[in-house]
Enzyme design. Structure first.
Site, PDB file in Angstrom:
ATOM      1  N   THR A 227      -0.606  -5.176  -1.151  1.00  0.00           N
ATOM      2  CA  THR A 227      -1.338  -5.952  -2.141  1.00  0.00           C
ATOM      3  C   THR A 227      -0.535  -6.151  -3.415  1.00  0.00           C
ATOM      4  O   THR A 227       0.288  -5.299  -3.791  1.00  0.00           O
ATOM      5  CB  THR A 227      -2.661  -5.235  -2.498  1.00  0.00           C
ATOM      6  OG1 THR A 227      -3.271  -5.887  -3.617  1.00  0.00           O
ATOM      7  CG2 THR A 227      -2.415  -3.789  -2.884  1.00  0.00           C
TER       8      THR A 227
ATOM      9  N   TYR B 195      -6.878   1.768  -6.110  1.00  0.00           N
ATOM     10  CA  TYR B 195      -6.565   0.887  -4.976  1.00  0.00           C
ATOM     11  C   TYR B 195      -5.088   0.541  -4.964  1.00  0.00           C
ATOM     12  O   TYR B 195      -4.387   0.740  -3.960  1.00  0.00           O
ATOM     13  CB  TYR B 195      -7.423  -0.379  -5.046  1.00  0.00           C
ATOM     14  CG  TYR B 195      -6.957  -1.473  -4.116  1.00  0.00           C
ATOM     15  CD1 TYR B 195      -6.798  -1.226  -2.755  1.00  0.00           C
ATOM     16  CD2 TYR B 195      -6.688  -2.752  -4.593  1.00  0.00           C
ATOM     17  CE1 TYR B 195      -6.375  -2.230  -1.894  1.00  0.00           C
ATOM     18  CE2 TYR B 195      -6.266  -3.753  -3.741  1.00  0.00           C
ATOM     19  CZ  TYR B 195      -6.108  -3.492  -2.397  1.00  0.00           C
ATOM     20  OH  TYR B 195      -5.674  -4.487  -1.551  1.00  0.00           O
TER      21      TYR B 195
END
Length: 330
Positions: A117, A141
């Site tokens: 990501t 995250y």
């Protein structure tokens, strides 16, 4: 010989299985169905309900299906949730990736594609952001994915694994043929807006922050169509099979849209206004994230087919209409 797709009953995993099926590639789907749905995964692919952190289940899958490559999507991806439950994210994203890599080593699997990501960059100093930018995650995250990237690098060096890590920007849209799309609660802008546009949610669109240092004050993101993303994985697979070597690449279009520009796209597509209200910023949201995608275009010769915000919105709306019809018949 088969490709193992973890998270195969989820949003991106299902599109990956469709791309493999369309390309005539045998694949196996693995998912624990915590957020995915069995019906979303194409029926042609054998389906195994198991957790990617279950070493015994993984060993059986590798043995039973002669797995030769792994494309790893399984994990947790919601920024606000990661701030509330960081330990869950380090377990689901980092610890489980370690378990999966151990299974690959034990089974002799030498090719691995990792779904990462742009959140690993945090709030980049420059935009568009390139793969050489510092890793500076600002959320659990992003940090959990950055840790997983490092684990993969070290495991690959020690065990002769070739890998491609793809750092996604904002994945959106749905299969143009209506075969798959995003399910579950609307946690992302385009899915939420699509439901509101269809009258499936009787509320105003929530805009998180209108005072960012951007031209119109709303956050800017690089939206990449999910089918283009799946195609990038196919090309990454071909690179690994051709002994192209390990690499980490951004996957985005290199063009950002603000929240208000996305709202304008919905107006163009639907011909109707969309009510919204502006609230405070969310923790962990940078002002803008736009990919420098020169590397993926060169290394993989990636040529997106759906690089158009209106088309992304059209496919998202079509999917929500299909999903609502499906849920109405159950």
């Amino acid at each position: 010989m088969s490709v193992l797709v973890t998270g195969g009953a989820g949003y991106i995993g299902a599109h990956m299985l469709l791309a493999l099926e369309d390309a005539g590639e045998p694949a196996v789907a693995l998912d624990n169905l915590s957020t995915g749905a069995r019906w979303l995964a194409p029926k042609a692919a054998p389906f195994v309900e198991a957790d990617v952190g279950d070493a015994e289940a993984l060993a059986k899958v590798f043995a039973d299906h002669d797995i030769t490559e792994v494309i790893h999507f399984a994990g947790s991806i919601l920024v606000p949730e990661s701030i509330r439950h960081p330990l869950d994210y380090y377990r689901n994203n980092t610890a489980n990736t370690i378990t999966l890599l151990r299974a690959c080593v034990d089974a002799g699997v030498k090719r691995f594609i990792f779904s990462s990501t742009a959140a690993v960059y945090g709030t980049p100093a420059r935009t568009p952001v390139s793969e050489t930018a510092p890793i500076h995650s600002i959320t659990p995250y992003g940090a959990s994915m950055a840790m997983s990237e490092r684990v993969l690098q070290d495991a690959a060096a020690a065990h002769d694994i070739s890998y491609v890590t793809l750092r996604y920007f904002n994945v959106a849209g749905a299969d143009p043929r209506g075969r798959a799309g995003e399910i579950g609660k609307p946690t992302h802008l385009i899915k939420a807006a699509a439901q509101i546009a269809l009258g499936l949610r009787q509320e105003k669109l929530q805009i998180h922050g209108g005072d960012y240092p951007t031209p119109d004050g709303s956050a800017i993101r690089d939206y990449v169509h999910v089918s283009d993303l799946a195609q990038a994985h196919l090309e990454a697979l071909e690179r690994l099979r051709g002994a192209g070597g390990s690499i980490t690449l951004n996957c985005g279009y290199g063009r950002g849209y603000s929240v208000y520009e996305v709202v304008d796209a919905f107006r163009r597509v639907t011909g109707a206004e969309m009510d919204y209200e502006v609230g405070p910023r969310r923790a962990g949201d940078p002002p803008q994230l736009i990919a420098d995608n020169a590397a993926i275009r060169t290394v993989l010769d990636w040529r997106p087919r759906y690089d158009d915000i209106d088309f992304i919105v059209e496919t998202a709306i079509d999917w929500e209409r299909r999903l609502a019809a499906r849920e109405g018949t159950n």
